[in-house]
Design an enzyme around this catalytic site. Structure first.
Site, PDB file in Angstrom:
ATOM      1  CB  SER A   1      -0.895   0.036   1.233  1.00  0.00           C
ATOM      2  OG  SER A   1      -2.157  -0.418   0.913  1.00  0.00           O
ATOM      3  CE  LYS A  39      -3.800   1.059  -1.261  1.00  0.00           C
ATOM      4  NZ  LYS A  39      -4.479   0.549  -0.050  1.00  0.00           N
ATOM      5  CE1 TYR A  77      -3.712  -0.749  -5.234  1.00  0.00           C
ATOM      6  CE2 TYR A  77      -4.520  -3.012  -5.319  1.00  0.00           C
ATOM      7  CZ  TYR A  77      -4.180  -1.891  -4.594  1.00  0.00           C
ATOM      8  OH  TYR A  77      -4.289  -1.903  -3.219  1.00  0.00           O
ATOM      9  CE1 TYR A 115      -3.779  -0.482   4.876  1.00  0.00           C
ATOM     10  CE2 TYR A 115      -2.281  -0.873   6.705  1.00  0.00           C
ATOM     11  CZ  TYR A 115      -2.578  -0.959   5.355  1.00  0.00           C
ATOM     12  OH  TYR A 115      -1.677  -1.516   4.514  1.00  0.00           O
ATOM     13  CB  VAL A 137      -0.470  -5.924   3.926  1.00  0.00           C
ATOM     14  CG1 VAL A 137      -1.739  -5.247   4.403  1.00  0.00           C
ATOM     15  CG2 VAL A 137      -0.477  -6.142   2.430  1.00  0.00           C
TER      16      VAL A 137
END
Ligand code: GLU
Length: 303
Positions: free
Chosen positions: A62, A65, A188, A239, A257
């Site tokens: 992540s 991102k 992605y 998160y 993660v």
């Protein structure tokens, strides 16, 4: 001196590893040794400090991102980008599709999967070009031309990523996502499988801390882009634990993660932490302990 301190912080937090678990919803990630633990700090002058497994590669997941967000902001400008993806924190898990289904609402923010998938769709280029631009940008700002991606993790997620597929098709059905769904997902999944070290993350954090000092073409000023990214990391980067993290650590951060945490302190430092055992929110469990201690011991809380 600082490296000694980092080693002590590692020593102090290592025991937390046994209270966490490596991610296993992506099968290839379940093979990662949970015992790794490493830190790197890069200061504003570019000095690098490191301890533990700072040189071990892991998948960025992540944290990519952040990279996607920077490119999508450059390609589209702030107004258009935020007409497609929201800018609000959420107390829902990263892979939620609940509100979107209920209210036809655009994704809450770029740090949850739905927002990140739209973000990837907004990066200019076909699927190969998008991925090349993402990985080249990471190589550039981490100052590491050797960065590649992990084919096994990429394929593992591609074959099992049904939740992300569901999110993407739901968004497509509601007119929130444009383009070829499988191509966007492919990019992605691949961007999440890019391999970095704690040192690479510290350098990316430093790039943002320095307000992105490169000649980057695009529809947004670098300074403004850095401000947006840092704000979103603070409010949405950890998160549905981001609020508590801000209150206890007080450093803009983004976790993945794969066990990485990238942190940035404006005009001061970039920090990279790696330890793959995760807590129930998906954050590195020892990584969180390390960030709390770093914040306290080095007086880094920005609030
Ligand atoms: N590739 C992962 C996913 O989409 C990234 C999740 C994460 O690191 O939060 O499920």
């Amino acid at each position: 001196m600082l490296e000694k301190k980092l080693e002590n912080i590692i020593k102090k937090n290592r025991h937390l590893i046994k209270e966490g678990h490596v991610a296993d919803y992506i099968p290839a990630l379940s093979k990662v040794d949970p015992n790794y633990i490493g830190i790197s700090i890069s200061d504003i002058d570019g000095n690098i400090y490191k301890a533990g497994d700072y040189n071990t590669k892991f998948t960025i997941q992540s944290i990519s991102k952040i990279i996607g967000l920077m490119l999508a902001l450059k390609d589209n400008g702030e107004d258009y980008y935020f007409s497609k993806v929201g800018c609000e924190p959420t107390d829902e898990p990263f892979n939620t599709l609940y509100k979107m289904d209920l209210k036809n609402q655009k994704p809450a923010n770029p740090m949850i999967n739905s927002g990140a998938i739209i973000t990837t769709s907004l990066i200019k280029g076909n699927k190969e070009e998008k991925f090349n631009r993402i990985i080249e940008f990471i190589r550039l700002i981490a100052e590491n031309p050797g960065i590649t991606y992990n084919e096994e993790v990429y394929l593992s997620e591609k074959y099992t990523g049904d939740k992300n597929r569901a999110i993407a098709y739901l968004m497509k059905s509601k007119g929130l996502l444009e383009g070829e769904v499988e191509d966007i997902l492919d990019t992605y999944f691949k961007q999440c499988s890019i391999e970095v070290t704690a040192v690479d993350l510290a350098k990316i954090g430093l790039f943002i801390a320095r307000r992105c000092p490169l000649d980057l073409e695009g529809r947004i000023e670098n300074e403004r882009m850095a401000a947006i990214v840092t704000a979103i990391m603070t409010t949405c980067g950890m998160y549905d634990f981001s609020g508590q993290y801000a209150a206890t650590v007080g450093i803009p951060s983004k976790s993945g993660v794969g066990g990485g945490i990238l942190a940035t302190i404006p005009n001061k430092l970039g920090i990279g932490v790696f330890s793959p055992a995760l807590d129930k929110f998906g954050n590195s469990i020892a990584g969180y302990g390390i960030m709390k201690d770093l914040s306290r011991e080095l007086n880094l809380n920005i609030f």
